[in-house]
Design a protein around this motif. Structure first.
Motif, PDB file in Angstrom:
ATOM      1  N   GLN A 326       0.874  -1.173   0.000  1.00 49.20           N
ATOM      2  CA  GLN A 326       0.000   0.000   0.000  1.00 49.20           C
ATOM      3  C   GLN A 326       0.913   1.226   0.000  1.00 49.20           C
ATOM      4  N   LYS A 333      -2.849   7.405  -6.339  1.00 46.19           N
ATOM      5  CA  LYS A 333      -3.496   7.078  -7.613  1.00 46.19           C
ATOM      6  C   LYS A 333      -4.982   7.427  -7.569  1.00 46.19           C
ATOM      7  N   SER A 334      -5.597   7.205  -6.395  1.00 45.19           N
ATOM      8  CA  SER A 334      -7.029   7.499  -6.263  1.00 45.19           C
ATOM      9  C   SER A 334      -7.314   8.996  -6.320  1.00 45.19           C
ATOM     10  N   LYS A 617      -7.447  -3.963   4.431  1.00 43.85           N
ATOM     11  CA  LYS A 617      -8.124  -3.141   3.426  1.00 43.85           C
ATOM     12  C   LYS A 617      -8.485  -1.765   3.994  1.00 43.85           C
ATOM     13  N   LYS A 619      -9.933   1.927   4.193  1.00 49.12           N
ATOM     14  CA  LYS A 619     -11.106   2.511   3.556  1.00 49.12           C
ATOM     15  C   LYS A 619     -10.690   3.415   2.393  1.00 49.12           C
ATOM     16  N   GLY A 620     -11.298   3.189   1.242  1.00 50.53           N
ATOM     17  CA  GLY A 620     -11.057   4.030   0.077  1.00 50.53           C
ATOM     18  C   GLY A 620      -9.822   3.671  -0.726  1.00 50.53           C
ATOM     19  N   PHE A 621      -9.065   2.663  -0.275  1.00 48.21           N
ATOM     20  CA  PHE A 621      -7.851   2.282  -0.993  1.00 48.21           C
ATOM     21  C   PHE A 621      -8.153   1.196  -2.012  1.00 48.21           C
ATOM     22  N   LYS A 622      -7.676   1.391  -3.222  1.00 53.84           N
ATOM     23  CA  LYS A 622      -7.837   0.395  -4.269  1.00 53.84           C
ATOM     24  C   LYS A 622      -6.535  -0.376  -4.423  1.00 53.84           C
ATOM     25  N   ALA A 623      -6.611  -1.682  -4.239  1.00 53.78           N
ATOM     26  CA  ALA A 623      -5.409  -2.519  -4.277  1.00 53.78           C
ATOM     27  C   ALA A 623      -4.763  -2.514  -5.660  1.00 53.78           C
ATOM     28  N   ASN A 625      -2.897  -4.186  -8.783  1.00 52.21           N
ATOM     29  CA  ASN A 625      -2.794  -5.461  -9.494  1.00 52.21           C
ATOM     30  C   ASN A 625      -1.561  -5.390 -10.391  1.00 52.21           C
ATOM     31  N   ASP A 628      -1.448  -5.358 -14.227  1.00 52.26           N
ATOM     32  CA  ASP A 628      -1.948  -4.207 -14.990  1.00 52.26           C
ATOM     33  C   ASP A 628      -0.812  -3.386 -15.606  1.00 52.26           C
TER      34      ASP A 628
END
Length: 652
Positions: A326, A333-334, A617, A619-623, A625, A628
């Motif tokens: 993380q 990025k978000s 996880k 809150k609000g964090f996109k893992a 990949n 990609d």
């Protein structure tokens, strides 16, 4: 006894064992700085090669008459080679080879050059003379009588085990919980020996690799509770002051703090960086310590991007590239940030092409994007001036806001400069490494000034946070005599620990900076930066402490379990008053400090070794990949004749 030796064919074996024992002890005394503090430790140092010599060479006794001596010679040579490999490695890194570092060498294969060769001395043939003697004995003297039983092997193995257990028992008396408390490989070699350390390292490596397989989501709870209980609240004065700004990290290869404001013959070594250290819009930290382990530059990168400690053995980039992270690029990025890494070496080095995917870098501009022709490269890749110059069009092509990092290479051991790169004078210590360091550091300083000017011309300077940090030490303890002339005093363990300071600059547009004497380390930079950008880190599992927070924690752990703080420090197992350098008794040091250091490292190790962030996880964090990301350059800039790797390694 003589009859038993003669009849059982043990004479050749004993000659080999004694030669290996005495050579190993000689290497301990000549090559390694193990910090022998008392008679017990001196005796253990002399005795500890015995068990290894008996055990490993004893394996040769299992072979039959025709190849028994050959087997013993081969084993003797392999052990000599392992010892010598540790000697060469120690000459620069002041550390011992582990299995993960061997894996690093495989991954970085083909790029080991001048850094290693410059550490080899013609007199090193001494470490193989005994093998030559054994070969001569085997040729000119009769072979031993063939053993008809395994009794000699059993006797030798039994003796080796008894010697080892006695050695360990005495070591435990002098250093309780040696195998469980010690983070420091120097301790293990001092008490148990280089060969026994290799066995210990193999066991620890297997244990570490099994931790991920055995980890579960329930393991996160203890770590989460500890980190959140020690979270520092952001400083309201600075929180969010750099929201939406671009970010540029610059790794200042091998730059140590002593070079800042240092003058050689009246000339400043780093005049541009000196000006930033006194600039009104730059935070400069002069008590900032690198916390890298065996991964060096890659460890520093890992801490900057993740605020977690590196591994105690090997490099996270090599051994943990499959981990869920993380990181700062992923968190930002978000918020619409594009991320990119710039490096004038090839993408496979330090396994960056895989690790950067786990971190979440959108783009990776490696050597294939640059002109790697002869004259522009130096030892480890592209020289700093052409690197920054050729990076500008790539940087300007990125969508803003961006999060980027630049890995410089020129200021690297052994620091020799090509003619015409700088007219700055060399030092006059008589040590070529230290003397060339001043020239190399000055060249890097010039390249940074050029880059800053280019940022201003491109209109990026006033919209970009620029973070610059020394990634690790450049001058090892092997050059302490020369460094004593540089700093004007003997380089004691206390002074050597102070030399582990590296400069940290954080330039924030529109924010008044200051020179700070707060104690900090690599893991502290990420939370500091994110708070400046208005991102609260309380929901993330980070080891660091915001350098600008009034609650900032100023006990700075090192990877080997030593630490520094404003009041006292621990170096090579001893305690010193931080102000005076006076040696302190252990009982006079607050035991809670040592316990907190151990806990900090333990909690981070749980996250990294167990890959625990896959279970956590925020809150609000996109893992991220990793699949990609693709760092293939379909239009490489380099011509066919220039697509080979740089001549030598970035041992970083």
């Amino acid at each position: 006894m003589k009859r038993f030796i003669k009849e059982k064919g043990l004479a050749f074996f004993l000659i080999a064992a004694v030669l290996l024992w005495l050579k190993t002890y000689a290497a301990y005394v000549i090559e390694f700085n193990l910090g022998i503090n008392n008679t017990v430790q001196q005796i253990l140092l002399f005795v500890n090669p015995v068990s290894s010599s008996l055990f490993f060479l004893g394996i040769g006794l299992l072979f039959k008459k025709k190849i028994q001596q050959t087997a013993i010679i081969v084993i003797h040579f392999l052990m000599s080679f392992l010892l010598y490999a540790n000697i060469v490695y120690y000459r620069f890194f002041s550390d011992f080879i582990t299995l993960p570092t061997i894996m690093q060498a495989k991954t970085n294969g083909g790029q080991l050059g001048d850094s290693a060769l410059s550490l080899i001395n013609p007199l090193d043939i001494f470490y193989f003379i005994d093998t030559i003697i054994l070969i001569a004995v085997a040729i000119f003297y009769n072979r031993p009588t063939e053993t008809t039983t395994k009794r000699p092997f059993k006797i030798v193995m039994g003796a080796s085990i008894l010697v080892f257990l006695a050695n360990l028992a005495v070591a435990e008396i002098d250093r309780p919980e040696l195998l469980t408390r010690s983070f420091d490989r120097n301790y293990l070699v001092k008490y148990l020996g280089a060969y026994n350390f290799t066995i210990y390292d193999a066991v620890q490596n297997i244990k570490t690799n099994s931790q991920r397989a055995l980890a579960s989501s329930s393991d996160v709870t203890e770590v989460e509770n500890y980190i959140k209980a020690n979270h520092d609240k952001p400083n309201a004065k600075y929180f969010g002051k750099a929201k939406g700004k671009n970010v540029i990290y610059i790794s200042l290869e091998s730059l140590q703090t002593f070079a800042i404001d240092y003058k050689l013959n009246g000339k400043e070594v780093t005049p541009f960086l000196n000006s930033l250290a006194h600039d009104d819009h730059t935070f400069y930290f002069d008590n900032f310590f690198h916390q890298t382990g065996q991964g060096k530059t890659s460890d520093a990168e890992f801490m900057m991007d993740n605020s977690l400690y590196p591994l105690s053995q090997g490099s996270v980039f090599i051994n943990k590239a499959q981990n869920t992270l993380q990181s700062a690029p992923a968190i930002l990025k978000s918020q619409g940030y594009t991320s990119a890494a710039f490096h004038g070496n090839y993408k496979t080095f330090w396994n960056r092409n895989e690790m950067y995917k786990a971190i979440g870098y959108d783009k990776f501009f490696d050597a294939t994007y640059y002109d790697m022709s002869e004259g522009k490269t130096k030892n480890y890749g592209l020289k700093d001036k052409p690197f920054f110059e050729e990076s500008m069009p790539l940087l300007k092509s990125l969508k803003q806001p961006f999060y980027t990092k630049f890995i410089t290479l020129s200021n690297h051991f052994p620091f020799e400069m090509d003619e015409g790169d700088t007219d700055f004078p060399a030092g006059e210590t008589g040590d070529s490494v230290v003397d060339h360091y001043f020239q190399s550091a000055n060249y890097m300083d010039q390249s940074l000034e050029q880059f800053f000017n280019d940022l201003k011309k491109a209109g990026l300077y006033d919209t970009t946070i620029i973070v610059m940090y020394g990634d690790h030490y450049g001058i090892s303890e092997n050059h302490n005599d020369a460094m004593a002339k540089v700093i004007g005093k003997e380089v004691t363990p206390y002074e050597n620990a102070k030399l582990q300071r590296v400069p940290l600059f954080i330039h924030v547009p529109g924010v008044k900076g200051e020179k700070s004497d707060k104690y900090g380390g690599d893991v502290d930079v990420m939370p500091t930066l994110l708070h400046l950008m208005g991102v609260n880190t309380k929901d993330y599992l980070m080891s660091g402490s915001d350098l600008l927070s009034p609650e900032h924690r100023e006990v700075i752990p090192f990877r080997n379990g030593d630490f520094v703080s404003p009041k006292f420090m621990k170096a090579n197992g001893n305690y010193y008053d931080m102000g005076t350098g006076k040696l302190l008794e252990e009982k006079s040091v607050d035991p809670n400090v040592e316990e907190s250091v151990k806990k900090e490292l333990e909690m981070s190790d749980k996250i990294v070794d167990g890959d625990l962030l896959r279970f956590y996880k925020p809150k609000g964090f996109k893992a991220i990949n990793p699949s990609d990301y693709d760092y293939t350059n379909h239009h490489p800039k380099t011509s066919e004749s220039h697509t080979t790797s740089p001549k030598n390694s970035d041992s970083e």
